[in-house]
Design a protein around this motif. Structure first.
Motif, PDB file in Angstrom:
ATOM      1  N   ARG A 167       7.772   0.152   1.720  1.00  0.00           N
ATOM      2  CA  ARG A 167       7.138  -0.893   0.578  1.00  0.00           C
ATOM      3  C   ARG A 167       7.159  -2.113   1.120  1.00  0.00           C
ATOM      4  O   ARG A 167       6.179  -2.772   0.703  1.00  0.00           O
ATOM      5  CB  ARG A 167       8.235  -0.472  -0.821  1.00  0.00           C
ATOM      6  N   HIS A 227       3.692  -4.265   1.052  1.00  0.00           N
ATOM      7  CA  HIS A 227       3.580  -5.432   0.155  1.00  0.00           C
ATOM      8  C   HIS A 227       3.694  -6.809   0.763  1.00  0.00           C
ATOM      9  O   HIS A 227       3.112  -7.725   0.601  1.00  0.00           O
ATOM     10  CB  HIS A 227       4.811  -5.329  -0.836  1.00  0.00           C
ATOM     11  N   GLU A 228       4.403  -6.833   1.809  1.00  0.00           N
ATOM     12  CA  GLU A 228       4.683  -8.353   2.482  1.00  0.00           C
ATOM     13  C   GLU A 228       3.949  -8.447   3.840  1.00  0.00           C
ATOM     14  O   GLU A 228       3.676  -9.534   4.177  1.00  0.00           O
ATOM     15  CB  GLU A 228       6.202  -8.309   2.898  1.00  0.00           C
ATOM     16  N   PRO A 258      -0.097   0.932  -2.702  1.00  0.00           N
ATOM     17  CA  PRO A 258       0.411  -0.304  -3.230  1.00  0.00           C
ATOM     18  C   PRO A 258       1.712   0.077  -4.206  1.00  0.00           C
ATOM     19  O   PRO A 258       2.559  -0.714  -4.246  1.00  0.00           O
ATOM     20  CB  PRO A 258      -0.570  -0.920  -3.872  1.00  0.00           C
ATOM     21  N   LEU A 291       8.339  -3.979  -8.785  1.00  0.00           N
ATOM     22  CA  LEU A 291       8.558  -3.106  -7.468  1.00  0.00           C
ATOM     23  C   LEU A 291       7.351  -2.230  -7.025  1.00  0.00           C
ATOM     24  O   LEU A 291       6.566  -2.307  -6.145  1.00  0.00           O
ATOM     25  CB  LEU A 291       9.643  -2.111  -7.733  1.00  0.00           C
ATOM     26  N   SER A 292       6.670  -1.662  -8.168  1.00  0.00           N
ATOM     27  CA  SER A 292       5.436  -0.909  -7.748  1.00  0.00           C
ATOM     28  C   SER A 292       4.194  -1.771  -8.280  1.00  0.00           C
ATOM     29  O   SER A 292       3.173  -1.139  -7.902  1.00  0.00           O
ATOM     30  CB  SER A 292       5.365   0.117  -8.869  1.00  0.00           C
ATOM     31  N   ARG A 293       4.287  -2.951  -8.462  1.00  0.00           N
ATOM     32  CA  ARG A 293       3.168  -3.901  -8.732  1.00  0.00           C
ATOM     33  C   ARG A 293       2.197  -3.216  -9.753  1.00  0.00           C
ATOM     34  O   ARG A 293       1.054  -3.109  -9.202  1.00  0.00           O
ATOM     35  CB  ARG A 293       2.534  -4.161  -7.396  1.00  0.00           C
ATOM     36  N   PRO A 333       0.895   7.103  -7.818  1.00  0.00           N
ATOM     37  CA  PRO A 333       0.104   6.350  -7.059  1.00  0.00           C
ATOM     38  C   PRO A 333      -1.124   7.163  -6.277  1.00  0.00           C
ATOM     39  O   PRO A 333      -2.273   6.624  -6.179  1.00  0.00           O
ATOM     40  CB  PRO A 333       1.045   5.828  -5.505  1.00  0.00           C
ATOM     41  N   LEU A 373      -2.997  -2.191 -11.492  1.00  0.00           N
ATOM     42  CA  LEU A 373      -2.510  -2.882 -10.258  1.00  0.00           C
ATOM     43  C   LEU A 373      -2.504  -4.333 -10.312  1.00  0.00           C
ATOM     44  O   LEU A 373      -3.422  -5.019 -10.833  1.00  0.00           O
ATOM     45  CB  LEU A 373      -3.285  -2.667  -8.982  1.00  0.00           C
ATOM     46  N   PRO A 384       0.383 -10.261  -5.571  1.00  0.00           N
ATOM     47  CA  PRO A 384       1.414 -11.447  -5.645  1.00  0.00           C
ATOM     48  C   PRO A 384       0.284 -12.846  -5.813  1.00  0.00           C
ATOM     49  O   PRO A 384      -0.856 -12.664  -5.248  1.00  0.00           O
ATOM     50  CB  PRO A 384       1.875 -11.432  -4.185  1.00  0.00           C
TER      51      PRO A 384
END
Lengths: 563, 563
Positions: A310, A314-315, A466, B176-178, B256, B284, B287
């Motif tokens: 994850r 994400h990062e 994602p 967490l799952s965005r 997902p 979705l 960030p």
């Protein structure tokens, strides 16, 4: 330029997978592991399939008149009621399919197998089947593991299977727009063989790659082993030509993006032969990767590994995500470590010294332009390390890649040795991943134990999104007296656990007959009505692949509503 | 952290866009440019809208009994037959809509406007409307430019508009799952205001951002200015709750990825209110970008610039693609250079010295983590330079960004000055892009010239895909005596050119009434039948947004088949 492993294999033997000459037999260590893990005294090859001659098969229900009409459309040599063809088309390649056919039962074989050469011929065959009230099953590679190509008659007087193998051409390639149009019967290796000289790949490599067809990919919304990078088949498909009992239908836009109403393409993608026969499809294609970088990291637990995937998603720097991304749980990793030879044994000892006594192994392959993949791997490594991963080198990923298409061969040997093996899969959001994993794994183990023997489950994540990931379960146990009932018992328990966890009933195996009872839990009664309404428009007489996808009263589940 | 321009604007004035106090009037240079380019003697503000009091509006067709029932469901203060509300809901914001309402015609206003507070209330309103045979129009921001919210009665005894503004909450966020679930009536700035404190953005910024709602995005498959990076709304949506006359429908999976049959979500996304009312949607989220890098390059022609965008997409390092990616043709670029002040004038001279006398300007914004965007811009710069681009610095992209939501204000002023301005859009594969551009542009110019005046078209690409790009046309001309007829003439010519070019009739404006006659060319007669069949299942009495999306005999086109 790196080329994919795309060897064309002869079509599968009647009792199992591919060309048995290519199977790599279980090692002595593997046999010992089976004995120990499953507590089996006897894992000798004591359960071979019946002799081909002994397979039970009824007479074809088709009369001379209909056969003559079919021959008039496709040519006599492309219409078969011959024993071998009917047996080879009597089902897919699920474990229940194999148990049935290995036991000598082909009673549900189609009445005829048709090999059309064009969309026009498919259209005329469908017209004839409507007129003669014959059910129609579209058949690509025949690799369904959910009953998707079972030649069920439904309420009709007979069933014909349309085998798409003759329709296997690349029709058009637009190199500038990076799309390619193929006939639907083309198999994975032939797709790659057509694209490779032009510098492209479809990038779609399901485990069934060497047998499965493009039409099957599209009809089932399949995902491949590199779909984390290239995208699922439903992301790759741009347009489909479908022959339906109501006439030809072109869905999907050749435009790159459109807001012209609902995306009808997505009513056909995943329709599993229930609306018509996909005869061609236009797909996005990608440049062949110039390089590949492999790497494996070990984590102290499955949950820690999942959290690392994850974070990677994400990062990570935009675009750094690996194309192949697989995380084994500690049980699957233990098998890898035990069966991998001296090098992996040494690796396990090293991880133990680093505090990972029951590690969860993650494998990655980055694909891309020269120089680029190493940089992406390097940046990803930082994240994986920060998430607790210990780098164990590229070898485990390379070893996986070498054996990536061999799983189905192993199943054939296991069945012969009296070991039940089956797989099932789901997907869940990151938030629900761990609970779904635990619930489904627990349900499988509990259902296996009901038979009195020892069961074993190994699990992996193979597709990272994602918002979550896939979860893939493989379970093994000594075959009970009634193997199909044993398998159904476990599958039912797992499916009910999936529904209760609000995960999806299938991530990439599709629905077929096996998951149809859970469709109402997945999409609701009104969703079923929408599906049935679409079918009513395109297949008003209901001849297309009866009993699949849309639950009938017979296979509808008593538990309906989403929690 | 960089924040988006997401100022909340009061809902639009009845005769045009947003809050007129925020409009930036045309400069003297702009007026001069209009006079020169369009050959107009008079561009004074001689065509103001009628006085509000003079707008023609018929009586509401709803009797006391029905109004009392509606009040019983939503509360009396949330049911309005008041003049202002009916006028404000009498149409969308297309140029024909504005010409009509500025001329004082609200005769097609809805009989009542309902402001429900919950999905349950929507459900009960729909039940009532089925029983009373009232047509229903779902209304979000009311920003449709294709007639999508016209309160057409169809064969019904009246029409009510359901304004979703009260349903504007963030219901759930899964960090967490965005993913985030919102009620459908939430507007763009409110979405961003809800997500920003949590570190997220939806990344969806259509020009209508400050007015349009999430439900509208999903109902129309909208694309935003940063959709090259974040993806179109149809890529961002995970699940939708829809209230239909046949009952509530949940489509989309919270998983997902799934292979559980056709993706029914895609029958609802893009359904434009014809199946039911979207009351909430799960999207979705991403960030918030930590940094932005801007850059502009100039090319010797539109074709050269388009080829550069394609190379950027195809040859660029995975993930380097900018979020915003816009290429103006030489006409649009000329306007930018002429109206941009001394700095841009100097830039134009510099480009002339470098051999680009009629340049095509491309603007880019890279968004992402700190440090990452500059590296992506640097790598992209190599490709753009190799494709013939001359770097002209970040200012043009910054200037575009400042004015990114101001276009609709300018239109209001132009109409007041007697200048017709309208936009239309399509998308084409890379292979067909240039031919489509030339054909549609030519058709617009030819149709404009039919009126005897001088027309002007400027064009840009704003969304780049692997397989092609969008093309967006803005045309201007002196308003003829019959402005709506003038506009319809040009629109028809452009639409026919789009169909002939086999491009899509709409890339992100959707279908509404305006594009419905071209839907059969887009999806075929059988495709229309599939759409109609879905509608039959969910809206059997046909009350939902009649006259939109699905062509009726009245607006069906005589030319049907795809070439």
């Amino acid at each position: 330029m790196v080329t994919q492993n795309t060897v064309t294999i002869p079509r599968s033997v009647w009792y199992g997978w591919g060309d048995p000459a290519r199977a790599k037999p279980l090692s002595a260590a593997g046999l010992e592991y089976l004995r120990t893990t499953l507590g089996l005294q006897n894992v000798e090859a004591a359960h071979p399939p019946v002799d081909f001659e002994d397979i039970a098969l009824g007479p074809s229900a088709l009369g001379e008149a209909v056969l003559a009409e079919l021959s008039g459309i496709c040519g006599a040599r492309h219409v078969s009621t011959e024993r071998t063809e009917r047996i080879l088309h009597s089902g897919g390649k699920s474990t229940p399919d194999l148990l049935r056919i290995r036991g000598g039962d082909a009673l549900q074989a189609p009445d005829a197998v048709i090999f059309p050469g064009s969309a026009e011929e498919v259209r005329r065959v469908l017209e004839l089947c409507v007129a003669r009230r014959l059910a129609v099953v579209a058949f690509g590679g025949g690799t369904s593991v959910v009953g998707g190509v079972e030649p069920l008659r439904g309420p009709f007087s007979g069933v014909v299977t349309i085998d798409m193998r003759r329709m296997d051409r690349l029709l058009h390639l637009d190199a500038l727009s990076r799309t390619a149009t193929f006939e639907a019967g083309i198999r994975g290796p032939a797709i790659e063989a057509a694209l490779e000289p032009l510098g492209f790949t479809l990038g779609h490599f399901p485990q069934s790659h060497q047998e499965a067809t493009l039409g099957g990919y599209v009809a089932t919304r399949s995902a491949g082993q590199a779909s984390t990078g290239y995208g699922r088949s439903d992301n790759l498909v741009k347009a489909v030509h479908l022959e339906t009992p109501a006439g030809p239908l072109d869905v999907g836009s050749t435009a790159p993006g459109t807001a012209a109403g609902p995306k009808l393409l997505d009513t056909v993608v995943g329709s599993e032969g229930t609306l018509g026969v996909i005869t061609s499809a236009t797909m996005l294609i990608q440049p062949l990767p110039e390089s590949r970088s492999h790497g494996a990291w070990s984590f102290e637990s499955f949950a820690a590994g999942a959290a690392a995937l994850r974070r990677l998603r994400h990062e990570g720097v935009r675009g750094d995500m690996p194309h192949v991304c697989r995380l084994s749980d500690t049980d699957q990793s233990a098998a890898t470590f035990k069966l991998g030879g001296p090098k992996t044994a040494a690796m396990a000892r090293y991880l133990g010294l680093r505090g990972q006594r029951t590690p969860a192994l993650a494998l990655f392959v980055w694909e891309g332009a020269k120089g680029e993949t190493a940089a992406r791997k390097r940046r990803s490594a930082r994240i994986l390390r920060a998430a607790g991963g210990i780098y164990v080198g590229p070898l485990p990923a390379r070893a996986w890649e070498r054996g990536r298409f061999s799983g189905p061969y192993l199943r054939d040997e296991l069945l012969t040795r009296g070991v039940l093996v089956e797989t099932l899969e789901t997907a869940a959001t990151w938030t629900r991943l761990e609970a779904t994993y635990a619930a489904v794994r627990g349900a499988i183990l509990e259902a296996l134990a009901e038979g009195g023997g020892t069961g074993y489950v190994q699990t992996h994540i193979s597709h990272v999104y994602p918002d979550g990931a896939s979860i893939y379960f493989t379970f093994l146990a000594g075959l009970e007296q009634d193997g199909p009932a044993q398998n159904a018992r476990v599958k039912k328990a797992a499916s009910e656990a999936i529904v209760a966890a609000r995960a999806t009933i299938t991530h990439h195996h599709a629905v077929g007959t096996d998951h149809a009872p859970y469709m109402e839990a997945e999409i609701g009664a009104l969703g079923i009505a929408v599906l049935a309404g679409i079918k009513e428009t395109l297949d008003p007489s209901g001849i297309m692949n009866p009993g699949k996808l849309i639950p009938t009263p017979k296979n509808a589940s008593p538990t309906k509503e989403k929690p």
